[in-house]
Design a protein around this motif. Structure first.
Motif, short mmCIF file in Angstrom:
data_model
loop_
_atom_site.label_atom_id
_atom_site.label_comp_id
_atom_site.label_asym_id
_atom_site.label_seq_id
_atom_site.Cartn_x
_atom_site.Cartn_y
_atom_site.Cartn_z
N ASP A 216 0.85 -1.21 -0.06
CA ASP A 216 -0.05 0.05 0.13
C ASP A 216 0.89 1.48 -0.25
N LEU A 217 0.78 2.01 -1.18
CA LEU A 217 1.66 3.28 -1.35
C LEU A 217 1.01 4.51 -0.38
N ALA A 218 -0.19 4.41 0.03
CA ALA A 218 -0.77 5.42 0.99
C ALA A 218 -0.33 5.32 2.29
N ALA B 92 5.53 1.08 0.52
CA ALA B 92 6.49 1.22 -0.59
C ALA B 92 6.38 2.89 -1.11
N ASP B 93 7.34 3.19 -1.81
CA ASP B 93 7.53 4.59 -2.16
C ASP B 93 7.32 4.65 -3.89
N ILE B 94 7.61 3.57 -4.43
CA ILE B 94 7.29 3.47 -5.97
C ILE B 94 6.93 1.98 -6.13
N LEU C 55 3.59 5.88 -8.03
CA LEU C 55 3.99 6.63 -6.85
C LEU C 55 3.00 7.66 -6.29
N HIS C 56 2.95 8.06 -5.06
CA HIS C 56 2.10 8.87 -4.42
C HIS C 56 2.55 10.33 -4.85
N GLN C 57 1.84 11.10 -5.03
CA GLN C 57 2.12 12.45 -5.98
C GLN C 57 2.67 13.40 -4.84
N ASP C 58 2.67 13.18 -3.55
CA ASP C 58 3.52 13.80 -2.71
C ASP C 58 4.93 13.59 -2.55
N LEU C 59 5.28 12.53 -3.23
CA LEU C 59 6.90 12.17 -3.36
C LEU C 59 7.16 12.45 -4.74
N ALA D 86 13.84 14.31 -4.22
CA ALA D 86 15.06 14.23 -5.14
C ALA D 86 15.33 12.69 -5.25
N ARG D 87 15.91 12.06 -4.12
CA ARG D 87 16.09 10.54 -4.26
C ARG D 87 14.90 9.68 -4.97
N VAL D 88 13.53 10.00 -4.72
CA VAL D 88 12.59 9.07 -5.25
C VAL D 88 12.69 9.34 -6.88
#
Length: 290
Positions: free
Chosen positions: A132-134, A138-140, A266-270, A274-276
């Motif tokens: 669950d990305l939310a 996970a980030d991606i 990916l979640h829009q907040d991330l 930069a690293r993402v």
């Protein structure tokens, strides 16, 4: 109420055991039990009942679950928003995908990424469970199904035909199946039920009725490995054959209606972290190069 105690409550509810929650949170099982007992004492209610199948919510536990999940969403949103302003190309990025996409695309992307950004650490998960990305599990995500959640950024990475394949060794031993005979005299490898929505009771449009199902597998990588080994016929995405001369497409003009797709999510907040962002670009480049 302590947010860390709420995290433990949610982890126990999802895992069903103190041990499972401890493994997920990477803490000692004794700590989980002690913090949960403290939360129950604070609330004046038992939140879980012990059963032979594990820990299950009491009525009081069910009543606080929605509030706890709301606290989690707020905490995760706060974390994402703060990280969105992080311009450092360093730190951990959690990526989840299938084992086949990991081997064929994501791992080569990480290899290229490390040469340019050695301080970025990719945590790669190939669990069959959709993380669950939310909730920042996970980030991606690199998935074979397009998600529908409105707060996610979605990008298609690939789209390939799904055809029927066998190894040269298998065809030399068994011959090519005849269309209209339902794979009579042939061995078949399939996905286990629930692994994919693409599978039905046919292969490349041919009913399975007369074939021998010799393996049911839980991943694309295992299915491809099984077919490459000459053990059975199986449906595979076309890009695999381009990389492996041992694989032969049986009935080249026939294919499954639903293609094999790859989507990056990916979640829009991330999106501006930069690293993402550099991991996203590296994965996208790996698919483009392929």
């Amino acid at each position: 109420m302590n947010w860390d105690d709420v995290r433990i409550f949610l982890a126990v509810q999802r895992a069903g055991t103190l041990r499972g929650a401890a493994q997920f949170l990477k803490v000692d099982q004794t700590t989980v039990g002690r913090r949960l007992a403290g939360l129950e004492h604070c609330l004046g209610s038992r939140l879980f009942l012990r059963t032979t199948g594990g820990l299950v919510l009491t009525d009081a536990g069910r009543q606080v679950l929605e509030t706890a999940e709301g606290m989690e969403r707020m905490a995760v949103s706060f974390e994402r928003l703060s990280e969105g302003k992080d311009k450092r190309v360093a730190g951990e990025v959690k990526v989840t995908t299938t084992d086949a996409l990991a081997v064929d695309f994501v791992v080569p992307a990480i290899e290229n990424l490390k040469a340019q950004y050695p301080e970025v650490k990719v945590l790669l998960n190939t669990s069959t469970r959709l993380l669950d990305l939310a909730r920042r599990e996970a980030d991606i995500a690199v998935r074979t199904l397009r998600p529908e959640q409105p707060d996610l950024i979605v990008r298609q990475l690939g789209n390939w035909e799904v055809g029927l394949y066998a190894s040269q060794r298998y065809l030399e031993s068994h011959g090519e199946p005849q269309q209209g005979e339902g794979f009579k005299g042939h061995d078949i490898a399939l996905y286990q039920q629930g692994v994919t929505v693409r599978q039905d009771d046919t292969l490349a449009g041919e009913p399975l009725g007369e074939g021998r199902v010799v393996a049911e597998l839980d991943s694309s990588l295992l299915l491809a490995t099984f077919v490459r080994a000459g053990l059975a016929l199986g449906e595979l995405p076309s890009y695999l054959a381009q990389r492996d001369p041992e694989l032969v497409r049986v009935w080249p003009k026939r294919k499954r209606t639903n293609p094999y797709e790859a989507w990056m999510v990916l979640h829009q907040d991330l999106a501006h972290t930069a690293r993402v962002r550099v991991v996203v670009e590296a994965i996208a480049e790996a698919f483009t190069s392929a």
